[in-house]
Design an enzyme around this catalytic site. Structure first.
Site, mmCIF file in Angstrom:
data_model
loop_
_atom_site.group_PDB
_atom_site.id
_atom_site.type_symbol
_atom_site.label_atom_id
_atom_site.label_comp_id
_atom_site.label_asym_id
_atom_site.label_seq_id
_atom_site.Cartn_x
_atom_site.Cartn_y
_atom_site.Cartn_z
ATOM 1 N N GLU A 78 0.826 -1.207 0.000
ATOM 2 C CA GLU A 78 0.000 0.000 0.000
ATOM 3 C C GLU A 78 0.861 1.257 0.000
ATOM 4 O O GLU A 78 0.540 2.240 -0.687
ATOM 5 C CB GLU A 78 -0.937 -0.010 1.216
ATOM 6 N N ASP A 217 -4.565 -9.820 -8.643
ATOM 7 C CA ASP A 217 -4.977 -8.880 -9.678
ATOM 8 C C ASP A 217 -3.852 -8.062 -10.315
ATOM 9 O O ASP A 217 -3.559 -8.187 -11.507
ATOM 10 C CB ASP A 217 -6.067 -7.953 -9.143
ATOM 11 N N GLU A 310 -18.364 -7.069 -2.855
ATOM 12 C CA GLU A 310 -17.030 -7.634 -2.655
ATOM 13 C C GLU A 310 -16.940 -9.065 -3.163
ATOM 14 O O GLU A 310 -15.870 -9.499 -3.589
ATOM 15 C CB GLU A 310 -16.643 -7.574 -1.184
ATOM 16 N N GLU A 331 -12.292 -0.322 -9.546
ATOM 17 C CA GLU A 331 -11.914 -1.200 -10.661
ATOM 18 C C GLU A 331 -12.945 -1.215 -11.788
ATOM 19 O O GLU A 331 -12.581 -1.191 -12.968
ATOM 20 C CB GLU A 331 -11.661 -2.620 -10.151
ATOM 21 N N THR A 415 -1.485 0.881 -10.851
ATOM 22 C CA THR A 415 -2.672 0.208 -10.327
ATOM 23 C C THR A 415 -3.461 1.115 -9.396
ATOM 24 O O THR A 415 -4.650 0.892 -9.155
ATOM 25 C CB THR A 415 -2.279 -1.087 -9.593
#
Length: 679
Positions: A78, A217, A310, A331, A415
């Site tokens: 993160e 991902d 989710e 996304e 991302t």
């Protein structure tokens, strides 16, 4: 800024700052580092909005308030994608726009980025080179901390750490990220699938499920994006193998669940919201048809729930109540943006309007937008992650602002939605990471005009003719050395094309695509109409630079092939003298000027591209013999009888040299097509 700065996050319902010391949210709190998270993560969004005054103010606020020596443990992943990526992207645009600032910019953001990199670098000090997932900003390695890390956490570092190295000249950052990526790739299964979590000390998988959602991902995303950003063809090969494995083993009935990495046996048949990035990635790699299908399925889920849950079960056609709500994830918005930019289909604007409506009517609160805690009753949570401003709103804004400057320059988004401009010249630097040598078949350079034949047969005549009249014999003379055809749809007329000796070898199996004119037309600098070209066959004018440079620029923006329009009539094989082993990921062909002009003037852009004969590297010796007898035969063909006579001449010579069998017939050698002129 009014209610929370310099805290990391804002609580949008209570309009108060989120204090990490008063929270107890488990791993969610490892996102917080007491380093002005929301400001640094969303700073480049101000550039997208065109608010340069606030952008400059944000730079000065970070310079004065951002501390990186706090005694806090943060998620390496993160901190990389949100903080390091935000600093680097904003630095690049600060450099670009500094002439419009009121005060000079002195690389303050880059200095902060390098300090952060130095503080996180100890996390990579493991026997495998795979980093610990947590790092203390003040003390480095966390004693007693977790020794497992997900594939996504390892595979989503190279873009930011590589950029940090390229901007500072210090390769420690890129080397560390690349070494970790190389290690987990080396642990893939025989079917090219990876597990979801690995032990950083032993290098052994601790979870062997494989998928494209949570835990995986952005691993796939960064293989392709780092190839585009850094031009590393190893990464392209890794992505290509991974994508093929996903489509073969993980995709079932149009949905992506999770499977055993060793054999592809299904282990989970529901999907999670992070998979919503997949259509956007498919757009980037040119698989528009698959992207559209996947996006349609995801939009069905959104319409059903008013958000993206989710977790969702395709079999039950319902979300999983135990999997939580909707934390404003970006996304699906991101994929919608890429779908619209690549297709210009107004349907995706309607999708964006529906998303915006649902966000505004369900999640809008006093000081921002709140996450949905429970989908069934739409109960809200006092939480607004920094990515909502960085990605969700940024992609929505870009979707509707069709004239935004970002649409006219080449950028690659991380991302976390941080734009890295490709126009920024990244100079290669030395690396101690060994990269495997990639080579393509070394096809001998072909000279033009072709040499006189060495056989005793008389050479075929050399005359001038119109494009329409010459087509059949041009097609015939190239058929035996792997030449190609472009079939114009729907009318079926074919245009001869000469393939390059670099790049993939065309198959006789036709593949369909739309021609797209590039900007600039010669393709000698980065192509700016990115979304017009992605997933299509780039149509590029000859001249100004090498053929390889043109095709490389086309490949970098996601073209599936390239057609080079010659500036005069005639065909020759495009070669590359600088490096015979250069790797190009897409096929390319050359067509003569009159054919190119005819295609453009009639706007015949719906085409099929295929080889006229299966051409393999082991056929090179045969090709050398063919070159000695198949000459440039530009003679007029006035009727079918003349064509057949010429055809049989070539056929006889090929038989005498043993290139084809004595029993071969014209129908077995060259496909018959209509001979009417097309100009």
């Amino acid at each position: 800024m009014n209610n929370a700065f310099p805290a990391d996050e804002l609580k949008p319902i209570s309009c108060t700052p989120r204090d990490r010391n008063k929270e107890n949210r488990g791993h969610l709190d490892d996102i917080l580092g007491e380093y002005c998270l929301t400001l640094v993560d969303s700073l480049d969004t101000l550039v997208v909005l065109g608010d340069l005054k606030e952008f400059e103010r944000g730079i000065h606020l970070l310079s004065a308030n951002m501390r990186l020596d706090n005694d806090v443990t943060v998620s390496l992943f993160e901190a990389t994608i949100r903080v390091l990526g935000g600093l680097l992207s904003s630095h690049l645009y600060a450099q670009k726009l500094s002439s419009q600032f009121e005060h000079p910019y002195h690389d303050e953001l880059l200095d902060l980025a390098q300090e952060l990199g130095n503080r996180m670098l100890p996390a990579f000090s493991t026997p495998t080179g795979i980093p610990f997932s947590r790092v203390n900003l003040k003390n480095g390695i966390v004693k007693g901390g977790p020794i497992e890390i997900t594939t996504a956490e390892v595979g989503t570092l190279l873009m930011e750490w590589g950029m940090l190295s390229r901007l500072t000249g210090d390769m420690r950052y890129e080397n560390a990220a690349r070494r970790a990526l190389n290690y987990i790739w080396s642990q893939r299964s025989p079917v090219n699938l990876l597990g979801s979590a690995i032990n950083v000390l032993t290098g052994k998988w601790v979870r062997t499920n494989s998928g494209i959602g949570a835990g995986f991902d952005s691993f796939y995303e960064y293989l392709l994006k780092c190839y585009i950003l850094f031009g590393d063809y190893d990464l392209y090969h890794m992505f290509h193998q991974s994508y093929e494995a996903v489509e073969r083993y993980i995709k079932v009935d149009g949905w992506y669940g999770e499977v055993n990495m060793q054999n592809g046996d299904t282990s989970k048949d529901y999907i999670d919201s992070l998979q919503s990035f997949w259509p956007g990635l498919q757009v980037l790699m040119g698989d528009i048809t698959s992207a559209r299908t996947m996006h349609d399925k995801l939009y069905h889920i959104w319409k059903q729930h008013g958000c993206m849950p989710e977790a969702y079960s395709p079999k039950a056609n319902a979300h999983l109540p135990t999997a939580g709500g909707y934390p404003l994830r970006p996304e699906f918005v991101e994929s919608t943006y890429f779908m619209y930019r690549s297709t210009k289909d107004p349907h995706y604007l309607e999708v964006g309007k529906r998303i915006l409506y649902d966000l505004q009517n369900t999640t809008r609160v006093a000081c921002g937008f709140a996450s949905i805690a429970e989908i069934g009753n739409k109960r809200l949570e006092d939480r607004m992650d920094s990515y909502f401003l960085t990605e969700t709103l940024k992609y929505l804004y870009l979707l509707f602002d069709v004239d935004n400057d970002f649409h006219h320059e080449q950028v690659i988004f991380t991302t976390e939605g941080h734009p890295f401009p490709l126009s920024f010249k990244l100079k290669p630097v030395n690396s101690d990471v060994k990269v495997s040598e990639l080579t393509c078949p070394k096809i001998p350079k072909m000279e033009w005009p072709l040499p006189e034949p060495s056989s005793s047969q008389p050479p075929l005549p050399h005359n001038q003719c119109t494009p329409g009249a010459s087509f059949m014999q041009i097609k015939m003379e190239y058929a035996f050395k792997g030449y190609a055809s472009i079939r114009i749809l729907p009318e079926g007329t074919e245009v001869v094309a000469a393939p390059a000796i670099f790049g993939p070898i065309l198959s006789m199996e036709p593949f369909h695509g739309m021609l797209a004119l590039t900007e600039p037309s010669d393709g000698c600098s980065p192509i700016v109409n990115f979304f017009d070209v992605v997933g299509k066959i780039a149509f590029i004018q000859r001249g100004g630079c090498s053929f390889v440079e043109k095709v490389q620029h086309a490949a970098r923006v996601g073209a599936i092939a390239a057609v080079i329009a010659n500036n005069q009539d005639g065909h020759f094989t495009m070669s590359y003298d600088k490096d015979p082993s250069v790797f190009i990921p897409i096929p390319s062909v050359l067509i003569q000027k009159s054919d190119a002009d005819w295609i453009q003037s009639n706007q015949f852009f719906d085409v099929e591209l295929h080889a006229l004969q299966e051409y393999k590297p082991e056929d090179l010796s045969k090709a050398d013999r063919e070159l000695q007898i198949v000459l440039e035969t530009n003679q007029d063909i006035s009727n079918e009888s003349d064509h057949q006579t010429l055809y049989l001449q070539v056929l006889q010579q090929l038989r005498q040299l043993g290139i084809i069998g004595s029993a071969a017939t014209p129908g077995m050698v060259i496909r018959q097509i209509e001979t009417k002129p097309y100009v």
